[in-house]
Every structure is written in C-alpha cells, then in structure tokens.
Scaffold this active site. Structure first.
Site, PDB file in Angstrom:
ATOM      1  N   HIS A   7     -23.296 -70.561 128.787  1.00 57.55           N
ATOM      2  CA  HIS A   7     -22.621 -69.411 129.378  1.00 57.55           C
ATOM      3  C   HIS A   7     -21.116 -69.621 129.478  1.00 57.55           C
ATOM      4  O   HIS A   7     -20.315 -68.747 129.109  1.00 57.55           O
ATOM      5  CB  HIS A   7     -23.220 -69.153 130.764  1.00 57.55           C
ATOM      6  CG  HIS A   7     -22.741 -67.917 131.443  1.00 57.55           C
ATOM      7  ND1 HIS A   7     -21.647 -67.904 132.283  1.00 57.55           N
ATOM      8  CD2 HIS A   7     -23.214 -66.644 131.425  1.00 57.55           C
ATOM      9  CE1 HIS A   7     -21.468 -66.682 132.752  1.00 57.55           C
ATOM     10  NE2 HIS A   7     -22.402 -65.891 132.253  1.00 57.55           N
ATOM     11  N   SER A  57     -20.836 -60.528 132.976  1.00 58.09           N
ATOM     12  CA  SER A  57     -20.241 -61.833 132.680  1.00 58.09           C
ATOM     13  C   SER A  57     -19.325 -61.775 131.476  1.00 58.09           C
ATOM     14  O   SER A  57     -18.397 -62.577 131.355  1.00 58.09           O
ATOM     15  CB  SER A  57     -21.341 -62.870 132.402  1.00 58.09           C
ATOM     16  OG  SER A  57     -21.793 -63.471 133.573  1.00 58.09           O
ATOM     17  N   ASP A  72     -17.413 -71.797 135.995  1.00 55.03           N
ATOM     18  CA  ASP A  72     -18.606 -71.458 135.227  1.00 55.03           C
ATOM     19  C   ASP A  72     -19.398 -72.727 134.931  1.00 55.03           C
ATOM     20  O   ASP A  72     -19.424 -73.635 135.754  1.00 55.03           O
ATOM     21  CB  ASP A  72     -18.188 -70.733 133.939  1.00 55.03           C
ATOM     22  CG  ASP A  72     -19.207 -69.701 133.492  1.00 55.03           C
ATOM     23  OD1 ASP A  72     -20.308 -70.120 133.101  1.00 55.03           O
ATOM     24  OD2 ASP A  72     -18.916 -68.495 133.529  1.00 55.03           O
TER      25      ASP A  72
END
Length: 663
Positions: free
Chosen positions: A229, A410, A173
């Site tokens: 994120h 996600s 990520d």
C-alpha cells in the site's frame, strides 16, 4: 475510597470481560486478535510513566495484560495490550479509568486500515486520473463529441514545476519497497511500529522504513497477502518521469519520506500519531528527530469512531503538525457513509479527500459529507478502473518490482498531497494557503439524475446540497507561471531591455512586474521595459512577475537572467627605455588605463616581467608610474601590465614590450 473500589468491581463484573491471564503465561489466541473496530491498547494522558499498581488495575478492568507502555512525547503514553479489545469497551470504561491515580484521559488505541480496494486486474499503461486522453476519431473521420474532463490535468503544471526536492512529502503508511520508479526519490524515513507482533521485521521502532510485506498468516489478524500500500501511494506522488518505464508521479520532482506505521494487522492510532509528529519535525521519545521535516504529510488510513468525534490525541498532533508548517492530507475512508464516521478525516485542520470516478461522480465506496475538503479520482472497483502505480509482485515478501491497480480514497489522498507539493514548489505558502489554492481551483462536480451524486437539490426549496466539499482536484485553474519569460535588448548604458512574459496557467486577474538587480528589487522599475544604468554593469537582471487573482494567494515567476557585461578597458604601457644594462639600469613604466561607457578605471595594475609579477600599484585618475627592478639576466625580457578590473570594468592585459638587456 471504598465506594470507588466497589464501583470498579461492579463495572468489571457486569461487563463479564475475559479473565486476566495468569502471571507468566501467554496463551495464543484461538482466533485473530486484531480487527477493524478493535483497540490494540489505550492512550492515556498522564505525567510520566504509570506505576505498576495502576497498570494492574487497568489490566483487571480491560481483561487484558498490559505488556508495554510507550511515551508519546506529549504528556501521554500508549499502553499496549497482549490482545486487542473492542474499542467500545474502552470507551464504556473511560469514565472509570479516568478515576485511577495519575490518569487524566483515556482513549482507545484504534486499529486503522488502509483506505484502498484492489480490483485484481492485470497492468497496462493508463493514468487517466492525471490527464484525459485525446478522443479517438470514428471510422468516418469525425471527432466524437467532447466529454467533460474530470482529470486533475497534472501536465498543465509541469511546465511551471515538476516539484522541488526541497519539498518533502511524508507518507505515514506501510513503508516503501525497493522499486526502480522510486529510485533516488526518497529522503530518510523511519519505522515507527512499536509492537513487534505487528512490525514483521523482528524489532520495534528503527530507522529502516522499508516494507518487508504486510502479509498475515492469521495468527494476530485475518490472513491476507501483502498489499504494498505505501509503495502504491508513493508512486502516485513521485514516481520518476521520462525514465522509459512504468508510470509518472504527479509531482516527480519532490522528495518522498516513508514513515512506516502499517504492519501485518494495520496501524495503531498511537503509531500514526507518532508518525505525524515525527514527520512534522516533532519529538518522539526514543527516536532521533527528523532532519528533513515534511511540508506535506499524507495519511491514507482511517479508523471508525462511534461518537463521530475526532479523538483528542489525533487533534493534538494535527494541531502540532500544522503549527510547524505541515499540511496534513488524509483519506476520507471507503465505507459509503458520512465522513464523520472516520478519523482522522473528521479532525479539524486536515485536508480530507474523497474519491470520484472518471465521470466526476462520487465512487461507489467513498465517504463524503458537507465537512469534506476536496475530491480526487480514486478509481472504481472493476476491470481496469483502478489507479495505476508502483507495487511488488510478492504475496508475502518482496519478489519483483511491478505495477498494479488499486482503488480507494487511499489513492485520491496522495493525488492531493502531490498537488499540494507542486504548489509549495512554486513559492512560500502556508498550509492554509495551499489548501485554499487547491480548493479554489477545484472543478464543480456534475449534477446527475441518479441518487449517488455530489450535488442534489431540496425538492421544496431548491437549495443546493453538496457532499463533495470544494469539488474535484484540478490543476489547470491555478494561476501559476508557465514557460520561460525572457529579457531581450541592449547591453550598454542607456539601452533598453524589455521583458517578454511567459504564459500563465489559469487566467490571472492582473499581473505586476518588478525588476531585480542581483536579486534585489530596483526602486521604481515596475514596467515591462527598463533602461540600463551604470550601476547595472557587471550585474545580473531578472524580472519577477506576480499574478493577482481573487480567491488565490499571489503566485510569482522569475524570468531567465540577463547578465549585463562590464565596460571594456584599454591598457597602454610605455617604458622609459627598451634597453638596459645587466644589474645596473632601472627602468620605469608609465601605465594609462581608459574604459568605455564613461566608466572610471579605478583599481590596481600588476607589473610583470617574463610572466612574474614584480609590482602591484593603485591607479590614480587612470594612471600609474612604476619603477622596475634591475634585470638579472641578459637577453630580451618581456614586460607587461594587467589592469585587474573593478565592479563595472573588465580586467585587461596590455601588449607586451620587449627590453634588450646586455652586459
């Protein structure tokens, strides 16, 4: 040869691609250069690095300069271009590119985007994806009717395990920013962003997987603020529990490993491939091997593929990771279309994850389809409808740790990764078995009358059509041991010890028992009670109970240990006299050792004068005779012996006997 050169020229002219920049000049792009659907380069199957002549021909064909080539460790290299090119252009030219010397296969190095949607709402404590709050009674005191529960029921597993630090979940990520709810939850990761234009940290691949913020000023890709994120995904998996702040991760006891591949313009497929390979323990050229390979690899990223196929480079690295024992969990994407349109979710061997809302319906954005693996709550786009997790307050770089909502597949994927880590914390399971457990325990989605639902029926045949795979992630049905089974009863030979089982999560079809002595199975001891034997003295007993449930691998739980005490000893000391002359008289000691429960007091005894050992002898039939050295000082001397014990009999001192020594 001439036909080959002519065909290259015709293709290049007909496509009317942008002209190649002159050598030594790099004009800044007039518009953002990286977008979804673009390729930042090409992945080439080849033996070794490509020669300069071949690189020049690729540049001519694509209309872009090749600025670097990076070995990928699997007879492939990634070629980085000075500016992105539409992925469709690479696919169109692939057959021509394959004719170049040393080139076996060419695929676009796709730009992958994070599969999350930010609702931009203020934070407050609510994690109903983990558990369902108790219904609030009305003013009349009556309880409201119970609604179907489509949370994952994580607390039902926490009595069995909160996760083991030996289980590592790698997050391929954006890296992780410092956050108090993630303190001491990580093992060393790696930054695998090869392109310094994308990395924003001033260098290429290195051991610092911290997220500096992925905000873009619009130079290389569309301007946007930092998303944090990877940090949000990390909190879903393993944020600290019971630390008086923030949220709780689903598997707060496991270790998370940041593998940074997302920069300011997303992630390239070649970097994601390197991330999966490194996380699983494979070799990435120029990068030290991962010392703590991941059992679970979470990839909350995806790219669009026009041909609905998994790129060969993705499939190869997924197969590699699986062969090393890693479970690869990937998000399905947020385009409200078939899962087949997004990769790596459409690859074989991954556990692909779509998103549902609190009512069990597919979210408005999720991709789904008959080939999807499983669904999990991913939040909806609306006020207070997202998934809460760890983020930073900064819009560019890190400013202050905080919490925020995101929605998307996600967020659903790390919930499944965390659940997989909990299962792996309970025993030794293969990646296929873990996926089997999660799918078997999944809840069947509800049937709605509306159009967007998991389950529909053919109006003619009535056949059921399911686009949500195994169903909705739920841990309550997994037949895992919960609580602390105990052993109670006697502690002497011939007495009975009974096993009191703990409860089981789910409902096992049957349970079997095996008694263990110091961790080794005792032959024939398979009932819930056991009679102590002489061999058990001084040893530790436990019971392994194992659940057997159709459709699941076996789960086992170990009872609290019971230490069986050794038999007690009695040591008698008798001296030949209690008087002696200085440096003249030599006394002897008669030692007799007996032991309870019929045990033989074999072993040694030490003889001590005034606390100093003067002899060590071996017992024969529980007895020993020892000559004492002559005494070298007058006064009362203290003589004592110690039986040193053996495997079944405890050590024991005799009473002290005084000897009067005179001149």
């Amino acid at each position: 040869m001439r036909r080959w050169v002519l065909s290259l020229a015709l293709v290049a002219c007909c496509l009317a691609l942008p002209s190649v920049a002159e050598a030594g000049t790099k004009a800044a792009p007039s518009a953002p250069a990286w977008r979804a659907g673009d390729a930042t380069g090409v992945i080439v199957s080849t033996d070794g690095l490509l020669p300069a002549g071949v690189l020049r021909r690729i540049s001519v064909l694509l209309g872009r300069d090749v600025v670097a080539q990076t070995p990928m460790g699997d007879s492939a290299v990634s070629l980085r271009l000075d500016r992105a090119v539409p992925a469709s252009t690479v696919r169109l030219l692939s057959k021509v590119l394959n004719l170049l010397p040393g080139v076996a296969h060419v695929s676009p190095d796709l730009v992958a985007t994070s599969d999350s949607v930010s609702p931009n709402d203020t934070y407050f404590y609510r994690q109903t994806n983990l558990w369902t709050p108790a219904p609030v009674s009305s003013d009349s005191g009556e309880d409201p009717p119970a609604k179907p529960d489509f949370s994952m029921d994580a607390p039902t597993m926490w009595d069995a395990t909160k996760g083991s630090k030996s289980v590592v979940v790698a997050l391929v990520d954006g890296g992780i920013v410092s956050h108090p709810d993630l303190a001491k939850q990580t093992v060393p990761g790696y930054d695998l962003i090869a392109d310094t234009r994308n990395s924003k940290d001033g260098n290429g691949r290195d051991s610092n997987a911290a997220d500096p913020g992925n905000a873009s000023n619009g130079t290389y890709c569309a301007a946007h603020a930092s998303t944090w994120h990877g940090t949000h995904v990390a909190g879903i998996v393993a944020a600290l529990r019971n630390n008086t702040i923030g949220i709780s991760g689903i598997a707060p006891g496991v270790a998370i490993q940041p593998v940074r591949v997302v920069g300011q313009c997303g992630a390239t497929m070649s970097d994601i491939i390197a991330g999966i390979r490194w996380a699983s323990g494979g070799y990435v050229p120029g990068v030290p091997r991962n010392k703590t390979p991941a059992a679970v690899i979470n990839v909350s990223l995806s790219s669009s593929v026009a041909d609905l196929k998994c790129p060969a480079a993705y499939q190869d690295v997924i197969d590699e990771a699986r062969s090393r024992g890693s479970l690869v969990v990937v998000s399905a994407g947020n385009q409200s279309m078939s899962l087949l349109n997004r990769t790596p979710a459409n690859c074989q061997g991954v556990l692909s994850v779509g998103a549902t809302d609190v009512d069990g319906s597919p979210t408005s954005y999720t991709n789904a389809g008959r080939t999807i693996g499983i669904m999990a709550q991913g939040g909806e786009v609306g006020p207070n409808e997202g998934i809460w997790s760890t983020v930073d307050a900064g819009t560019a770089g890190p400013v202050r740790s905080t919490y925020g909502q995101n929605s998307g597949t996600s967020m659903a994927a790390p919930a499944v990764s965390a659940a997989a880590a909990l299962v792996l914390s309970l025993g030794h399971f293969t990646n296929d078995q873990v996926a089997q457990v999660l799918k078997k325990a999944a809840l069947k989605p509800p049937e709605f009358d509306s159009y967007y639902t998991c389950i529909s029926h053919d109006p003619t045949t009535g056949a059921e059509r399911n686009v949500c795979g195994a169903g909705i992630l739920n841990l309550a049905g997994i037949p895992a041991p919960v609580g602390h089974p105990s052993l109670v009863g006697g502690s002497t030979i011939g007495s009975t010890v009974s096993f009191t089982p703990g409860r089981w999560n789910g409902h096992p079809d049957s349970v079997t028992y095996q008694w263990l002595r110091d961790g080794t199975a005792i032959a024939g001891a398979t009932s819930r009670s056991y009679e102590l034997a002489a061999v058990d003295l001084g040893r530790t007993l436990t019971v392994r109970s194992t659940s057997h449930t159709e459709g699941y691998p076996d789960f086992s739980g170990l009872s609290v240990a019971k230490a069986v005490p050794k038999a007690q000893a009695t040591v008698a000391l008798r001296l030949s006299s209690t008087r002696a002359r200085l440096r003249t008289t030599r006394l002897y000691a008669n030692v007799t050792v007996t032991a309870a429960q019929g045990q033989s007091p074999t072993g040694t005894v030490g003889v001590y004068v005034d606390g100093r050992r003067v002899a060590l002898v071996t017992l024969v039939s529980g007895q020993a005779r020892v000559h004492l050295p002559v005494f070298t000082a007058t006064g009362t001397r203290k003589v004592q012996v110690r039986f040193n014990g053996n495997a079944r009999v405890v050590a024991k001192w005799s009473s002290a006997v005084g000897v009067s020594v005179s001149k």
